[in-house]
Design a protein around this motif. Structure first.
Motif, PDB file in Angstrom:
ATOM      1  N   LYS A   1       2.679   5.656  21.307  1.00  0.00           N
ATOM      2  CA  LYS A   1       2.666   4.667  20.222  1.00  0.00           C
ATOM      3  C   LYS A   1       1.265   4.591  19.613  1.00  0.00           C
ATOM      4  O   LYS A   1       1.085   4.583  18.387  1.00  0.00           O
ATOM      5  CB  LYS A   1       3.090   3.310  20.802  1.00  0.00           C
ATOM      6  N   ILE A   2       0.238   4.557  20.485  1.00  0.00           N
ATOM      7  CA  ILE A   2      -1.151   4.468  20.002  1.00  0.00           C
ATOM      8  C   ILE A   2      -1.557   5.774  19.312  1.00  0.00           C
ATOM      9  O   ILE A   2      -2.197   5.759  18.249  1.00  0.00           O
ATOM     10  CB  ILE A   2      -2.097   4.115  21.177  1.00  0.00           C
ATOM     11  N   ALA A   3      -1.138   6.920  19.873  1.00  0.00           N
ATOM     12  CA  ALA A   3      -1.467   8.209  19.253  1.00  0.00           C
ATOM     13  C   ALA A   3      -0.860   8.289  17.846  1.00  0.00           C
ATOM     14  O   ALA A   3      -1.496   8.768  16.904  1.00  0.00           O
ATOM     15  CB  ALA A   3      -0.936   9.349  20.115  1.00  0.00           C
ATOM     16  N   ALA A   4       0.385   7.772  17.691  1.00  0.00           N
ATOM     17  CA  ALA A   4       1.043   7.791  16.379  1.00  0.00           C
ATOM     18  C   ALA A   4       0.269   6.938  15.383  1.00  0.00           C
ATOM     19  O   ALA A   4       0.078   7.312  14.225  1.00  0.00           O
ATOM     20  CB  ALA A   4       2.472   7.274  16.513  1.00  0.00           C
ATOM     21  N   SER A   5      -0.197   5.781  15.856  1.00  0.00           N
ATOM     22  CA  SER A   5      -0.970   4.887  14.986  1.00  0.00           C
ATOM     23  C   SER A   5      -2.245   5.586  14.518  1.00  0.00           C
ATOM     24  O   SER A   5      -2.596   5.553  13.339  1.00  0.00           O
ATOM     25  CB  SER A   5      -1.288   3.599  15.759  1.00  0.00           C
ATOM     26  N   GLN A   6      -2.945   6.266  15.444  1.00  0.00           N
ATOM     27  CA  GLN A   6      -4.183   6.981  15.085  1.00  0.00           C
ATOM     28  C   GLN A   6      -3.883   8.116  14.099  1.00  0.00           C
ATOM     29  O   GLN A   6      -4.605   8.304  13.118  1.00  0.00           O
ATOM     30  CB  GLN A   6      -4.825   7.581  16.342  1.00  0.00           C
ATOM     31  N   ALA A   7      -2.799   8.876  14.369  1.00  0.00           N
ATOM     32  CA  ALA A   7      -2.458  10.019  13.509  1.00  0.00           C
ATOM     33  C   ALA A   7      -2.113   9.544  12.099  1.00  0.00           C
ATOM     34  O   ALA A   7      -2.505  10.160  11.106  1.00  0.00           O
ATOM     35  CB  ALA A   7      -1.279  10.784  14.108  1.00  0.00           C
ATOM     36  N   LEU A   8      -1.378   8.399  12.025  1.00  0.00           N
ATOM     37  CA  LEU A   8      -1.000   7.894  10.702  1.00  0.00           C
ATOM     38  C   LEU A   8      -2.244   7.462   9.920  1.00  0.00           C
ATOM     39  O   LEU A   8      -2.375   7.731   8.730  1.00  0.00           O
ATOM     40  CB  LEU A   8      -0.019   6.715  10.840  1.00  0.00           C
TER      41      LEU A   8
ATOM     42  N   GLU B   1       0.855  -1.193   0.000  1.00  0.00           N
ATOM     43  CA  GLU B   1       0.000   0.000   0.000  1.00  0.00           C
ATOM     44  C   GLU B   1       0.891   1.243   0.000  1.00  0.00           C
ATOM     45  O   GLU B   1       2.004   1.209   0.518  1.00  0.00           O
ATOM     46  CB  GLU B   1      -0.882   0.019   1.259  1.00  0.00           C
ATOM     47  N   THR B   2       0.378   2.326  -0.568  1.00  0.00           N
ATOM     48  CA  THR B   2       1.109   3.595  -0.518  1.00  0.00           C
ATOM     49  C   THR B   2       0.111   4.746  -0.642  1.00  0.00           C
ATOM     50  O   THR B   2      -1.098   4.507  -0.734  1.00  0.00           O
ATOM     51  CB  THR B   2       2.198   3.673  -1.610  1.00  0.00           C
ATOM     52  N   ILE B   3       0.630   5.976  -0.629  1.00  0.00           N
ATOM     53  CA  ILE B   3      -0.254   7.144  -0.741  1.00  0.00           C
ATOM     54  C   ILE B   3       0.115   7.933  -1.992  1.00  0.00           C
ATOM     55  O   ILE B   3       1.226   7.798  -2.503  1.00  0.00           O
ATOM     56  CB  ILE B   3      -0.132   8.055   0.507  1.00  0.00           C
ATOM     57  N   LYS B   4      -0.821   8.782  -2.463  1.00  0.00           N
ATOM     58  CA  LYS B   4      -0.561   9.543  -3.691  1.00  0.00           C
ATOM     59  C   LYS B   4      -0.400  11.038  -3.422  1.00  0.00           C
ATOM     60  O   LYS B   4       0.044  11.776  -4.271  1.00  0.00           O
ATOM     61  CB  LYS B   4      -1.706   9.324  -4.686  1.00  0.00           C
ATOM     62  N   GLU B   5      -0.828  11.498  -2.222  1.00  0.00           N
ATOM     63  CA  GLU B   5      -0.780  12.934  -1.958  1.00  0.00           C
ATOM     64  C   GLU B   5      -0.182  13.212  -0.581  1.00  0.00           C
ATOM     65  O   GLU B   5      -0.062  12.322   0.238  1.00  0.00           O
ATOM     66  CB  GLU B   5      -2.198  13.530  -2.017  1.00  0.00           C
ATOM     67  N   LYS B   6       0.129  14.494  -0.345  1.00  0.00           N
ATOM     68  CA  LYS B   6       0.651  14.926   0.945  1.00  0.00           C
ATOM     69  C   LYS B   6      -0.551  15.205   1.852  1.00  0.00           C
ATOM     70  O   LYS B   6      -1.562  15.738   1.387  1.00  0.00           O
ATOM     71  CB  LYS B   6       1.433  16.218   0.700  1.00  0.00           C
ATOM     72  N   ALA B   7      -0.498  14.836   3.132  1.00  0.00           N
ATOM     73  CA  ALA B   7      -1.622  15.127   4.043  1.00  0.00           C
ATOM     74  C   ALA B   7      -1.117  15.126   5.476  1.00  0.00           C
ATOM     75  O   ALA B   7      -0.008  14.670   5.771  1.00  0.00           O
ATOM     76  CB  ALA B   7      -2.723  14.087   3.868  1.00  0.00           C
ATOM     77  N   GLU B   8      -1.984  15.656   6.379  1.00  0.00           N
ATOM     78  CA  GLU B   8      -1.610  15.701   7.796  1.00  0.00           C
ATOM     79  C   GLU B   8      -2.705  15.059   8.622  1.00  0.00           C
ATOM     80  O   GLU B   8      -3.863  15.007   8.212  1.00  0.00           O
ATOM     81  CB  GLU B   8      -1.403  17.163   8.225  1.00  0.00           C
ATOM     82  N   GLY B   9      -2.348  14.562   9.795  1.00  0.00           N
ATOM     83  CA  GLY B   9      -3.353  13.943  10.657  1.00  0.00           C
ATOM     84  C   GLY B   9      -2.951  14.085  12.112  1.00  0.00           C
ATOM     85  O   GLY B   9      -1.765  14.220  12.451  1.00  0.00           O
ATOM     86  N   GLU B  10      -3.950  14.027  12.990  1.00  0.00           N
ATOM     87  CA  GLU B  10      -3.705  14.197  14.428  1.00  0.00           C
ATOM     88  C   GLU B  10      -4.111  12.916  15.142  1.00  0.00           C
ATOM     89  O   GLU B  10      -5.091  12.266  14.783  1.00  0.00           O
ATOM     90  CB  GLU B  10      -4.561  15.371  14.933  1.00  0.00           C
TER      91      GLU B  10
END
Length: 702
Positions: free
Chosen positions: A587-594, A489-498
């Motif tokens: 670790k969990i916060a990073a998983s949610q943000a990703l 899997e991969t991504i096609k665009e730049k994005a941000e998440g919290e």
């Protein structure tokens, strides 16, 4: 015959060579003949009878193919030749890659009827990558349809090699009986001796070949002279150039990678192998010609080099691990500088650990003789190393160095595997671990959702042989699932998440909070984690937990449970709590943000694309191309070779399941195909939509 344990060979008298080629071109048969003529064996091994020296594994003898590269040492004209016979099948490409990394020269064997085939091209490019000078041996000159000059043309066209024809065949197919040596202008004729150990050297050249021999001798002299100013001057002034001068000039050109000498013969019929051995001694480099090996000093990060000299600090590269039923773990090893003695301690600069050398063995396929010391330029096997893996550098701990490591391709196919009984459970883990130590392209993963063990590799044949080896060597019986394609899997665009994880439960709570930015990278560039936190918004001790959370989530996938690749992940902001913040919370916060960021960044699926080469009688060409097109194939072109047509195409691996059967029934069993992994490409949206509809994956957030 010389005793291998005696060390009266100076470095200029050593050759480390490998035999590389497409499957079925005759590598192992050629190696068997070399061993026979150099007096290493007293009986010629035969692949069809399963009596070869080099293919010693039970599976190799049954299938008539080489699976693991075998090492041996032979002696010819006062030179010591260390030979590695490599597999031709694409599933075992790691064996070729690691062998080329430690060799100084190579012999490329080609089939005189088939010419340059796909895998010949792949191994040629691998040899280019490591700058390995090589000689070509056009084998099977006695085969129906053998065409020496057409094969030379395909070497020049498809491999881009600057060829120097050294011998011309006398006759071809059933009439092939020997070769004309163009440098010495002599005919070498085999015939009286069934085993080919004796042959006649005649001064006269067959009358019908006189004109052709004259023409090709002229071309050869011109090519050698072009690469040497002194010889060029003589050539232009029509002065006689001696055979010795030509040999010296050719040796320089081969080592500098400018010319590829070409020889003809038939290994199975025992013709033409001795001139090839002479060429190895005359033209391929010794460790001295290759010169110093470069590496990085792990302490200073500066570049250093080690010369091939016994008095230099010790350094070498472990290029292959083999589990041996009698002595345990064998580490095949090339000594680049200095010397190593049995019983001594050496430093592994990659793992930063100290290893003790139990014993040093000189290998001959699967026979071995023990030696006390190994010197610069030698290839040996070490017993007793515990932590060393493929590609690790071993050196003197006072003068550490890290040599260039070996890179391996990504696995493209996987299987679920489970033990048949409870008793096999324990043994399965051990067997898989041992086998993955041996083969870096064979990987094991536990799917935590289903509890299944997934094994991955380069092709179905490799996985089939691994399962067979588990049964024979480790006594483990296992059930296996159907082969699965290794999507990514991969991504096609730049994005941000919290991602924010807060849990209050009486007493100390949990608090983790971070912002991640994701950005796509070009295909095959992998993953990079970037820490861009300013002003201590998140204390540095929690950054590694965020990285761990990101890595684990990427491994388990977000769209359909396949690993994520080719993206940058930057942590650029967040907050923390003096008391409640912990590693697990971040670790969990990073998983949610990703997950939040990638869902905005246009998640997409990548699939492995295979380079496929179908050889078919011309009358079935239309049907084959039609069928390939229905498999989402991109037809790259076709070539005529005799009465057959070769179709080159790029086809998604997912469409190729059961292709061998389809092709056989379409061509009445007359067409054959060969495939190898090429690259990853995005799955078309329509196909992705169908896959998503069937998928049971429910991306989790703890």
């Amino acid at each position: 015959m010389k005793d291998a344990t005696k060390r009266d060979y100076t470095l200029d008298k050593i050759r480390n060579i490998g035999i590389i080629a497409h499957i079925d071109a005759g590598k192992t048969t050629t190696t068997e003949r070399i061993l026979f003529y150099t007096g290493k064996t007293y009986k010629i091994g035969d692949i069809d009878e399963g009596t070869t020296q080099m293919d010693w594994m039970a599976q190799e003898r049954e299938r008539g193919i080489t699976i693991v590269s075998a090492a041996t040492t032979a002696f010819w004209k006062d030179h010591r030749i260390n030979i590695i016979d490599t597999p031709g099948h694409v599933d075992f490409t790691a064996e070729v890659e690691r062998s080329l990394r430690v060799l100084d020269g190579g012999i490329t064997v080609l089939d005189a009827e088939e010419g340059v085939q796909s895998q010949s091209e792949t191994v040629w490019r691998q040899a280019d990558k490591y700058k390995v000078p090589r000689i070509c041996f056009i084998n099977k000159m006695d085969k129906l349809g053998a065409d020496f000059l057409a094969t030379v043309k395909s070497i020049e066209d498809r491999l881009g090699a600057n060829s120097a024809i050294m011998t011309l065949p006398i006759g071809s197919e059933q009439t092939f009986k020997g070769v004309v040596d163009l440098l010495n202008m002599k005919s070498l004729v085999w015939g009286s001796d069934q085993l080919g150990a004796k042959f006649e050297v005649l001064d006269e050249i067959p009358k019908e070949m006189a004109k052709q021999v004259e023409e090709y001798r002229h071309k050869l002299v011109e090519k050698i002279a072009e690469n040497d100013d002194h010889l060029m001057e003589k050539y232009l002034n029509n002065q006689e150039i001696s055979v010795e001068e030509l040999k010296t000039g050719l040796r320089k050109a081969v080592i500098a990678y400018k010319l590829v000498p070409i020889y003809a013969g038939s290994s199975l019929r025992n013709k033409g192998v001795q001139p090839l051995l002479d060429a190895v001694v005359d033209y391929l480099p010794s460790p001295l010609d290759v010169g110093a090996v470069k590496g990085i000093n792990p302490k200073t990060q500066g570049e250093e080099e080690r010369k091939p000299d016994n008095n230099e600090p010790f350094s070498g590269l472990a290029f292959k691990i083999q589990i041996d039923p009698h002595v345990g773990k064998l580490t095949y090893f090339r000594v680049y500088s200095g010397k190593v003695a049995s019983g001594s301690y050496i430093h592994n600069s990659i793992k930063n650990s100290t290893e003790r050398v139990g014993r040093i063995l000189l290998m001959h396929a699967n026979h071995r003789e023990e030696i006390k010391e190994a010197f610069a330029g030698e290839i040996v096997a070490l017993v007793g190393l515990k932590d060393t893996g493929t590609g690790d550098t071993l050196c003197d701990d006072k003068t550490p160095i890290v040599l260039e490591q070996i890179t391996f391709p990504e696995p493209v196919i996987s299987l679920a595997i489970e033990p048949k009984t409870k008793a096999d459970q324990e043994k399965l883990g051990l067997a898989l671990r041992r086998l993955s130590e041996e083969d870096p392209t064979f990987s094991i993963k536990i799917n935590h959702e289903t509890g299944q063990t997934i094994i991955s590799g380069m092709g179905e044949l490799q996985l089939e042989i691994m399962v067979d080896r588990m049964k024979r060597e480790f006594g483990v019986l296992a059930n296996i699932g159907a082969p699965q394609v290794a999507y990514k899997e991969t991504i096609k665009e730049k994005a941000e998440g919290e991602g924010k994880y807060i849990r209050q439960s009486g007493g100390r709570g949990q608090y983790g909070h971070c912002f991640l930015r994701v950005e796509p990278k070009p295909r095959g560039e992998g993953f990079e984690f970037i820490d861009a936190i300013k002003g201590g918004a998140i204390p540095s001790e929690f950054i590694s937990s965020i990285q761990k959370g990101v890595k684990e989530t990427m491994e388990n996938g977000i769209l359909m449970g396949y690993p994520m690749v080719d993206m940058d992940v930057t942590v650029y902001d967040g907050s923390f709590h003096e008391v409640d913040s912990s590693d697990i919370a971040f670790k969990i916060a990073a998983s949610q943000a990703l997950q939040a960021a990638t869902k905005k960044a246009k998640l997409t699926l990548l699939e492995p694309i295979m380079k496929v080469e179908v050889t078919t009688p011309s009358e079935y060409m239309g049907d084959v191309i039609g069928d390939l097109s229905s498999k989402r194939a991109q037809i790259m072109g076709t070539q005529e070779r005799g009465k057959a047509t070769i179709i080159l195409a790029m086809v998604p691996l997912a469409e190729l399941s059961g292709y061998a059967t389809t092709l056989r029934s379409m061509s009445q069993g007359r067409a054959s195909y060969y495939m190898e992994p090429s690259h990853y490409e995005e799955v078309p949206q329509g196909v992705q939509a169908q896959m998503l509809a069937k998928s049971t994956f429910t991306g989790r957030v703890e």
